[in-house]
Design a protein around this motif. Sequence first.
Motif, mmCIF file in Angstrom:
data_model
loop_
_atom_site.group_PDB
_atom_site.id
_atom_site.type_symbol
_atom_site.label_atom_id
_atom_site.label_comp_id
_atom_site.label_asym_id
_atom_site.label_seq_id
_atom_site.Cartn_x
_atom_site.Cartn_y
_atom_site.Cartn_z
ATOM 1 N N TYR A 57 -1.968 6.214 7.328
ATOM 2 C CA TYR A 57 -2.563 7.165 6.308
ATOM 3 C C TYR A 57 -2.776 8.601 6.464
ATOM 4 O O TYR A 57 -2.757 9.382 5.674
ATOM 5 C CB TYR A 57 -4.000 6.459 5.835
ATOM 6 C CG TYR A 57 -4.716 7.025 4.663
ATOM 7 C CD1 TYR A 57 -4.221 6.816 3.335
ATOM 8 C CD2 TYR A 57 -5.902 7.789 4.876
ATOM 9 C CE1 TYR A 57 -4.834 7.383 2.260
ATOM 10 C CE2 TYR A 57 -6.313 8.241 3.757
ATOM 11 C CZ TYR A 57 -6.005 7.889 2.308
ATOM 12 O OH TYR A 57 -6.573 8.509 1.406
ATOM 13 N N ARG A 59 -0.848 10.202 8.569
ATOM 14 C CA ARG A 59 0.449 10.587 9.125
ATOM 15 C C ARG A 59 0.651 12.343 8.938
ATOM 16 O O ARG A 59 1.038 12.997 9.835
ATOM 17 C CB ARG A 59 1.691 10.071 8.598
ATOM 18 C CG ARG A 59 1.882 10.077 7.199
ATOM 19 C CD ARG A 59 2.943 8.987 6.585
ATOM 20 N NE ARG A 59 3.179 9.223 5.311
ATOM 21 C CZ ARG A 59 2.329 8.826 4.267
ATOM 22 N NH1 ARG A 59 1.239 8.044 4.786
ATOM 23 N NH2 ARG A 59 2.577 8.750 3.119
ATOM 24 N N HIS A 60 0.248 12.635 7.694
ATOM 25 C CA HIS A 60 0.553 14.206 7.423
ATOM 26 C C HIS A 60 -0.447 15.217 8.176
ATOM 27 O O HIS A 60 0.009 15.900 8.869
ATOM 28 C CB HIS A 60 0.037 14.463 5.794
ATOM 29 C CG HIS A 60 1.185 13.851 5.104
ATOM 30 N ND1 HIS A 60 2.178 14.636 4.827
ATOM 31 C CD2 HIS A 60 1.203 12.689 4.321
ATOM 32 C CE1 HIS A 60 2.986 13.805 3.944
ATOM 33 N NE2 HIS A 60 2.408 12.775 3.650
ATOM 34 N N ARG A 70 7.297 12.162 11.157
ATOM 35 C CA ARG A 70 6.485 11.132 10.127
ATOM 36 C C ARG A 70 7.384 10.295 9.360
ATOM 37 O O ARG A 70 8.102 10.485 8.900
ATOM 38 C CB ARG A 70 6.026 12.371 9.144
ATOM 39 C CG ARG A 70 4.685 11.949 8.221
ATOM 40 C CD ARG A 70 4.369 13.170 7.460
ATOM 41 N NE ARG A 70 5.112 13.640 6.575
ATOM 42 C CZ ARG A 70 5.329 14.882 6.097
ATOM 43 N NH1 ARG A 70 5.093 15.881 6.418
ATOM 44 N NH2 ARG A 70 6.446 15.115 5.067
ATOM 45 N N VAL A 71 6.921 8.894 9.489
ATOM 46 C CA VAL A 71 7.433 8.073 8.599
ATOM 47 C C VAL A 71 6.130 7.309 7.811
ATOM 48 O O VAL A 71 5.131 7.466 8.343
ATOM 49 C CB VAL A 71 8.086 6.943 9.326
ATOM 50 C CG1 VAL A 71 9.452 7.818 9.892
ATOM 51 C CG2 VAL A 71 7.429 6.429 10.342
ATOM 52 N N THR A 72 6.597 6.828 6.684
ATOM 53 C CA THR A 72 5.623 5.783 6.186
ATOM 54 C C THR A 72 5.188 4.545 6.950
ATOM 55 O O THR A 72 6.060 4.155 7.755
ATOM 56 C CB THR A 72 5.807 5.317 4.592
ATOM 57 O OG1 THR A 72 6.711 4.554 4.562
ATOM 58 C CG2 THR A 72 6.149 6.498 4.000
ATOM 59 N N GLU A 73 3.971 3.874 6.948
ATOM 60 C CA GLU A 73 3.693 2.611 7.501
ATOM 61 C C GLU A 73 4.626 1.693 6.831
ATOM 62 O O GLU A 73 4.645 0.740 7.653
ATOM 63 C CB GLU A 73 2.408 2.595 7.465
ATOM 64 C CG GLU A 73 1.743 2.475 6.044
ATOM 65 C CD GLU A 73 1.286 3.766 5.775
ATOM 66 O OE1 GLU A 73 1.939 4.653 5.944
ATOM 67 O OE2 GLU A 73 0.136 3.981 5.097
ATOM 68 N N ILE A 74 5.017 1.741 5.741
ATOM 69 C CA ILE A 74 5.994 0.826 5.242
ATOM 70 C C ILE A 74 7.299 0.592 6.077
ATOM 71 O O ILE A 74 7.840 -0.477 6.757
ATOM 72 C CB ILE A 74 6.300 1.107 3.924
ATOM 73 C CG1 ILE A 74 4.840 0.565 3.141
ATOM 74 C CG2 ILE A 74 7.485 0.153 3.221
ATOM 75 C CD1 ILE A 74 5.034 1.234 1.801
ATOM 76 N N LYS A 75 7.870 1.690 6.381
ATOM 77 C CA LYS A 75 9.125 1.868 7.037
ATOM 78 C C LYS A 75 8.985 1.359 8.524
ATOM 79 O O LYS A 75 9.591 0.671 8.994
ATOM 80 C CB LYS A 75 9.709 3.018 7.139
ATOM 81 C CG LYS A 75 11.081 3.443 8.013
ATOM 82 C CD LYS A 75 11.747 4.788 7.628
ATOM 83 C CE LYS A 75 12.852 5.059 8.385
ATOM 84 N NZ LYS A 75 13.735 6.156 8.027
ATOM 85 N N GLN A 97 -7.229 -0.428 3.811
ATOM 86 C CA GLN A 97 -7.580 -0.085 2.465
ATOM 87 C C GLN A 97 -6.368 -0.479 1.691
ATOM 88 O O GLN A 97 -6.534 -0.064 0.389
ATOM 89 C CB GLN A 97 -7.768 1.574 2.578
ATOM 90 C CG GLN A 97 -6.771 2.274 2.365
ATOM 91 C CD GLN A 97 -7.006 3.672 2.256
ATOM 92 O OE1 GLN A 97 -8.139 4.187 1.912
ATOM 93 N NE2 GLN A 97 -6.124 4.736 2.368
ATOM 94 N N ASP A 98 -5.415 -1.105 2.268
ATOM 95 C CA ASP A 98 -4.467 -1.605 1.404
ATOM 96 C C ASP A 98 -3.565 -2.657 2.069
ATOM 97 O O ASP A 98 -3.685 -3.039 3.266
ATOM 98 C CB ASP A 98 -3.426 -0.598 0.793
ATOM 99 C CG ASP A 98 -2.895 0.472 2.025
ATOM 100 O OD1 ASP A 98 -2.461 -0.241 3.012
ATOM 101 O OD2 ASP A 98 -2.888 1.428 1.876
ATOM 102 N N LYS A 100 0.351 -4.741 1.877
ATOM 103 C CA LYS A 100 1.647 -4.188 1.872
ATOM 104 C C LYS A 100 2.381 -5.598 1.700
ATOM 105 O O LYS A 100 2.200 -6.194 3.041
ATOM 106 C CB LYS A 100 2.131 -3.239 2.434
ATOM 107 C CG LYS A 100 1.298 -2.038 2.479
ATOM 108 C CD LYS A 100 2.054 -1.050 3.345
ATOM 109 C CE LYS A 100 0.818 0.281 3.687
ATOM 110 N NZ LYS A 100 -0.167 -0.069 4.500
ATOM 111 N N MET A 115 3.001 -2.908 -3.150
ATOM 112 C CA MET A 115 1.483 -2.556 -2.284
ATOM 113 C C MET A 115 0.662 -2.256 -3.519
ATOM 114 O O MET A 115 0.679 -2.038 -4.748
ATOM 115 C CB MET A 115 1.820 -1.052 -1.934
ATOM 116 C CG MET A 115 0.713 -0.329 -1.250
ATOM 117 S SD MET A 115 1.163 1.242 -0.478
ATOM 118 C CE MET A 115 -0.469 2.215 -0.234
#
Lengths: 249, 420
Positions: A57, A59-60, A70-75, A97-98, A100, A115
Motif C-alpha cells: 500500500y 509503495r509510492h 515499484r511494483v504492486t503487491e499483486i505482482k 485491508q484487502d 486478493k 481483489m
Amino acid sequence: MNSFVGIDLGSRTTEIIQIVDRKVQHSEIFETGHDPLPRVKESLTRFENSLVVATGYGRHLVSANVGAHRVTEIKACAKGTHHLFPSCRTVLDMGGQDSKLIFMDDKGTVVDFEMNDRCAAGTGKFLEFMAQTFSMDIEKFIQTALAASDYVTISSMCTVFAESEVISLITSGKSKEEIALGLHVSIATRLHAMIAKIPLEEDFLFVGGGAKNDCLHALLEDKLRRTIKRPEEPQMVVALGAALIASTY
Amino acid sequence: MDNFRKMWTELGMDLELHDQLIQDMSSLHKKTHLSQQNRPKTMDRFDRSFHSSHSGRVAEILEFRKNGGKMIGTFCIFVPDEIALAAGVLPLPLCGGSGWAVSYADKLFPRDICPLIRSTFGMALSKTCPYASLEDFAVGETTCDAKKKTWDLLGMKVMEVPQRRNEADRNLWLEEVYRFKGMVEELSGITVTADGLLETIKLVNQKRSALQQIDEFRKLDAPPISGLDALLVAQVSMNQDIHAFIKDTQALIEELQERVDKGISAYSEQGKKILLAGSPSPMGYAKVHHIVENSGLQIVADESCTGLRYFRDLVNEDLNDLDEMMKAVADRYFGIDCACFSPNSERIENIQKLIKDYNVKGVVQSILQYCHTYNVEAKIVEKSLKKIGIPSIKIVTDYSQEDIGQIRTRIEAFAELLMD
C-alpha cells in the motif's frame, strides 16, 4: 550488484527482505504505524549497494523517498509464491485491508486477479475489530474460535453492522466461543465466494497475515474440500517477491 | 468575482456552501488535469469553460433569459438537443459530478442510489446549483429505476425511452420525440419548422463532428491529447454555448495537428492503450480516468455517455420535410447503445469495433456504484472480451476519494499484467 531488497509496506505491517544469490540474508517485520518512513530508511542503511523494490500500500511513499523501484503487491505476491512453490497457480493473500486472489502461469506471471473493494469485510482488519469487541488480541480471539463446538451465524459482513450484531448476540447469551467461530465462518464464506468464482488449479497457497489464522485456514480447507498449503512465513511472501523482482532489473 | 457573488445571491444560492463546492472542484481539477505534463496549450480554453460553468456561463444564460430565451434541464443524452434548439429552447445537461455535493442529497434521497443522481440533487438541495432556478422545466427519461422515481418525486416531465429494439419500440420513441417537440414549442411559443430543424440538426452534427475529429487523433501511436483531457472536452461540450464550443474545438484540432506533425505526444512514456467503458463521468468527476492514466496506461477511447456514446453517430442530413427530419432525429437517438436496453448486443459490437479501430490492448470498465444496468452488463462485456483475448478489469466506485488506494493497486496490477 548481487544484493536485492524487497520492502512490502502494508496497511498493518511492513516486511523487509534482503536476498543475496537468491537466498534470504535478512528479513524483518514491524508494525507500519502512522509514520513508517524513518524506520524503513533506518533499515535500508544496512543494505548498501542494493537494488530496492517497494511494494504494498505504501509503495509510492517508499519509492518517492528512497528511490526504489515499484511494483504492486499483486505482482510481488505471484513472484514470491512461484519461488516458494513453483507448481502453485493460485494464491490467496489476506492482508490487513484487502484480500486478493491471484492467478499465475508457470513462470509466476500474473494472468488474472480478484481483489475486494473499499470495504473491510473479508480482510484481516475485520477480525481485528471483532477481537477488540471482546477485548482480546487476535491470537486469543483465534484460540477462542478454535475452542468452540458450535457457531452462530453472523449475517452482516459490514464491519460496523457486524459489531452491532455481535453485541446483540452477546446480550442474548451466546458464548464468546460460538460468536468468535461464527465471525470466522462469515469471513471464510466470503473468501470462499471469491475463490469459487473461478476453477481452482491444483496447487493453492494461502499467504499474508490472514494465513497465520489456523481457524480460518481450517474453515477454508473444509469449504473447498481440499488441503491448502501455507508457507512457513506467510507474511514475508510479498516482500520476497519484491526482492526477487529487484534481481531481474 | 464580486459580480458573480451578486448573481449567485440573486439566484437564491448559499454562497458559503457554494464556495466550498467551487473550492473542492477546483482543487480536484488542479490535482488531476492541471498536473498533467505535455498538455496542449489550447486546453486552457476548456479549463476556463470548466471554471466558468458556475459563473460566466450562468451569466450568459441569465442574459439569454432576460431577452425571452427559455432553458430546460436534462439528465441524459437521449433528450434530443436539435429539437429543443429548433424551438429556441436551450437544453442544458445538469448531471452532477461533484463528490462534495453527494451527502446533501440525504434530505430527500436514499443513500443507496447512484452518486450521479445524489450529486445532481445534492447541489440543488444545498442551493449550490445555479441552474436550479434558471431552468423553465427539467426533462427526465426512463433509463433507470432510480431516475424514474426521482422524476416522480420532483414532479418532472419525462420522455419514455423504450428498453427493447422492436418496431413497436421504435414507433413509441418517435412518438416521444414528437411529444418532446410539443413540450418545447409550448414553452417558447415557437413552432419548429423544417428549415429551422435542419439548421439545428446541422449545428449539433457540427459539434459531434468536432468531437469525432478530436477522437481521431487518439487513434495515432502517439496521441497528442490525453484521455483525461478528451474527457474534459466532452464534459465542457455539454455545458458551453455550442457556437463558442465549436470555435474552441477548431483551435484545439489545429493544435493537435501541429503536435502530430512535430511528433508531440500527450504521454511522456510508452503505455498500453486502454478503452474506458461503462457509466458516465459528469463534469467534476474524472477519478478513474486520472488513476488509469497515472498508472502508465493511455485511455485512447471512451465509449461512455461522456465519450463516444454522446457523439459517435450523426443525424442524417439528407432530408426533405419535417416528418422525415423528426424520424431521422428519433432514429439517431434510438441507436444509442445504453445499457437500459435488453438485449443490448449493439454495445458489445460497438466495443469490439473500437478495440480494432483504436488498437486497444485492455479495457477498464468504470462503473458507478448502484448503476445496476452497466454493472451487470459488465459481465457480458467481459465475456465478449475474453473471447478475443482482450484483458479487462471492472472498477465499481463512486465520487468519493476513500477507495483511491485500492483502485490504484488494482489498476497498476492490471497495467503490469498488460506489460508482462
